[in-house]
Motif scaffolding. Structure first.
Motif, PDB file in Angstrom:
ATOM      1  N   GLN A 171     -41.677  43.622  70.830  1.00  0.00           N
ATOM      2  CA  GLN A 171     -40.646  44.012  71.777  1.00  0.00           C
ATOM      3  C   GLN A 171     -40.594  43.050  72.956  1.00  0.00           C
ATOM      4  OE1 GLN A 171     -38.452  46.601  71.391  1.00  0.00           O
ATOM      5  NE2 GLN A 171     -37.416  45.895  73.256  1.00  0.00           N
ATOM      6  N   ASN A 172     -41.761  42.586  73.383  1.00  0.00           N
ATOM      7  CA  ASN A 172     -41.837  41.687  74.543  1.00  0.00           C
ATOM      8  C   ASN A 172     -42.695  40.473  74.201  1.00  0.00           C
ATOM      9  OD1 ASN A 172     -40.393  43.358  76.614  1.00  0.00           O
ATOM     10  ND2 ASN A 172     -42.066  44.780  76.158  1.00  0.00           N
ATOM     11  N   PRO A 173     -42.140  39.489  73.484  1.00  0.00           N
ATOM     12  CA  PRO A 173     -42.916  38.282  73.168  1.00  0.00           C
ATOM     13  C   PRO A 173     -43.210  37.504  74.441  1.00  0.00           C
ATOM     14  CG  PRO A 173     -40.618  37.984  72.588  1.00  0.00           C
ATOM     15  CD  PRO A 173     -40.754  39.414  72.990  1.00  0.00           C
ATOM     16  N   THR A 174     -44.454  37.113  74.608  1.00  0.00           N
ATOM     17  CA  THR A 174     -44.860  36.525  75.879  1.00  0.00           C
ATOM     18  C   THR A 174     -45.136  35.042  75.774  1.00  0.00           C
ATOM     19  OG1 THR A 174     -46.483  36.637  77.678  1.00  0.00           O
ATOM     20  CG2 THR A 174     -47.286  37.119  75.466  1.00  0.00           C
ATOM     21  N   THR A 175     -44.861  34.332  76.866  1.00  0.00           N
ATOM     22  CA  THR A 175     -45.279  32.938  77.004  1.00  0.00           C
ATOM     23  C   THR A 175     -46.308  32.817  78.128  1.00  0.00           C
ATOM     24  OG1 THR A 175     -43.372  32.515  78.454  1.00  0.00           O
ATOM     25  CG2 THR A 175     -43.128  31.972  76.124  1.00  0.00           C
ATOM     26  N   ASP A 176     -46.988  33.888  78.435  1.00  0.00           N
ATOM     27  CA  ASP A 176     -48.037  33.874  79.450  1.00  0.00           C
ATOM     28  C   ASP A 176     -49.134  32.906  79.002  1.00  0.00           C
ATOM     29  OD1 ASP A 176     -50.321  34.421  81.028  1.00  0.00           O
ATOM     30  OD2 ASP A 176     -49.602  36.445  81.440  1.00  0.00           O
TER      31      ASP A 176
END
Length: 528
Positions: A390-395
């Protein structure tokens, strides 16, 4: 066990069909072949339109979707022509007549060809379909192709052909230094756009197409320059997408650089300069996405974070980590908790398969409105899918791998070509893959979900008999080499416009008979 057989979760196996020799008696004994009477329009620069049969190849009722009549195998390239080494096939309406055509690249005899769809008695019960084959280019400057697409690149309403050339047959020139390398194994890469003629009536005239090599793409690649393995060395993959949201389709590439190039292997895209200058060789600027990367195999595009712009997904088969990555497009850069929003491309993790990840295809496998990634592992002989979160991250502090589910494991032959499409119109994507000379469709069992077991349906196995079905009438069946087919390229599209999705595959027969018995086959969907 069949050489191609998927065995994930101990699924039911379907035996490969016996592929009998194709001869005149056998053809008359099955469906009625149709001889097409076609007038040849004189033109010195095109391959003549030779009347052809609509062939039903690989007819055998014992097994396989073709043998059961769910698909009909029809040869696209001329039977009497001996082009060899088909590697890529793509589709689009090239001449503006409302029918899809095909373009193919052959990495042994070197032609880049267009196959124009023609119909006789269109719209009637006696309608027949054949293809007029025209050679557009080849040999020089096209020695090894590693990507092929049909699209309108200059916004004039007419489709063009984009060819990514791994090697053009000359000494490679380093883009960074201008140095010309003397090493024979350094591929000389370039991307060429063949812009279609203003008058669609001239589409079959090869010299009416404007050939524009993009100067910013002329570069020295890492070896090898192997025509049978276009996924290795130099340019390895290409995708067309509007990355910057303006001026039309851009060109995304995976490039593995020669040492002289500096910057190492990279994912980059070439910016479409717009209709006014798209045909200028030096107008396509290179924008780096991922520099100094491990060897890169594949690129694909999709809106991963659903912010309205197109992101890039790439594979790195031998990387220590992040073998499957996504790169967040900053064109629409909405700040939130999951991303860095500083106007630059940021990298996120998709997942890791220890044997390596090679080719990928994008699609919503679980129908949740979020893009998923289907991936092939050559070394692991696997096909898996990664569920888009739902929330793919690039952190950069904490990469979160996506959930991964196995679709198929293969016994002996590794999977090769890979596509996703809804073959049967039920709203659920199937996965179509090749393994050596076999084509197989994979779908969830009717009683299970996409997260559980998947079932396989064999479409065809070109190596299911002692000799392959003949696709050239001049081949002596007794002299056909032992099976050794590679299906490197597949296209999935409703080619004949009947509402059913078809499959087109490149059958590269290895060995002596492959020089005359290679073929591009249209597997026409009869209601899979």
């Amino acid at each position: 066990m069949p050489h191609w057989s998927p065995v994930a979760h101990k699924r039911r196996q379907i035996a490969p069909p016996k592929v009998e020799e194709m001869n005149t008696k056998r053809m008359l004994g099955f469906t009625l072949p149709v001889l097409l009477a076609a007038a040849l329009a004189g033109c010195q620069v095109i391959i003549p339109f030779v009347p052809e049969r609509i062939l039903n190849l690989f007819l055998d009722g014992s097994a396989g979707a073709v043998g059961r009549g769910e698909f009909t195998a029809i040869q696209v390239d001329p039977r009497n022509e001996d082009s060899s080494g088909p590697a890529f096939v793509t589709s689009g309406d090239v001449d503006g007549d409302g029918m899809l055509d095909l373009a193919t690249a052959w990495n042994e005899s070197k032609p880049l060809q267009i196959h124009f769809q023609r119909r006789v008695n269109a719209g009637t019960p006696s309608e027949t379909i054949t293809f007029e084959t025209v050679t557009l280019a080849g040999d020089f400057p096209i020695t090894i192709v590693s990507g092929l697409e049909i699209a309108d690149m200059d916004g004039d309403g007419r489709n063009d052909i984009v060819a990514m050339i791994k090697d053009n047959g000359t000494f490679a020139r380093c883009r960074l230094t201008g140095e010309i390398l003397e090493a024979q194994d350094a591929p000389s890469g370039v991307i060429i756009i063949f812009f279609g003629p203003d008058d669609a009536a001239n589409a079959t005239n090869a010299l009416a197409w404007e050939q524009v090599p993009l100067s910013q793409t002329e570069t020295a690649g890492a070896s090898p320059a192997d025509p049978s393995n276009p996924e290795a060395g130099g340019f390895t993959s290409m995708a067309l997408a509007d990355i910057d949201g303006q001026d039309g389709l851009d060109i995304v590439v995976a490039f593995n650089a020669n040492d002289c190039e500096g910057g190492g292997n990279r994912v980059e895209y070439y910016v479409n300069p717009g209709p006014d200058t798209a045909r200028q060789s030096n107008a396509w600027a290179a924008i780096p996405i991922d520099l100094d990367a491990p060897p890169i195999k594949w690129v694909a595009t999709a809106d991963i974070d659903r912010d309205g712009d197109v992101d890039i997904v790439s594979t790195y088969p031998t990387a220590r980590g992040q073998r499957l990555r996504w790169h967040r497009n900053p064109t629409i850069d909405v700040p939130d908790f999951f991303h860095i929003s500083d106007g630059t491309w940021q990298r996120g993790t998709v997942g890791q398969i220890e044997p390596g990840i090679d080719v990928i295809a994008m699609g919503d496998i679980d129908n949740d409105g979020i893009a998923d990634v289907v991936a092939r592992s050559t070394a692991g002989q696997l096909i898996v899918w990664f569920k888009g979160p739902q929330n793919p991250t690039t952190d950069p502090i904490r990469g979160l791998p996506w959930q991964v589910f196995t679709i198929a494991e293969f016994n002996t032959s590794a999977p090769r070509a890979l596509k996703v499409a809804d073959l049967d119109g039920d709203g659920q994507l199937e996965v179509v893959a090749s393994a050596a000379g076999a084509l197989v469709a994979l779908a969830p069992f009717p009683s299970s979900t996409v997260f559980e077991q998947w079932d396989e349906t064999l479409i065809i196995d070109d190596e299911g008999a002692a000799t392959p079905a003949l696709t050239d009438p001049n081949v002596d069946p007794s002299e056909v080499a032992a099976p050794g087919t590679i299906i490197n390229g597949i296209e999935i599209v409703d080619l004949d416009g009947d509402g059913l999705v078809d499959i087109i595959g490149t059958l590269d027969r290895r060995g002596r008979s492959g020089v005359t018995n290679d073929a591009v086959i249209w597997f026409r969907n009869n209601g899979f």
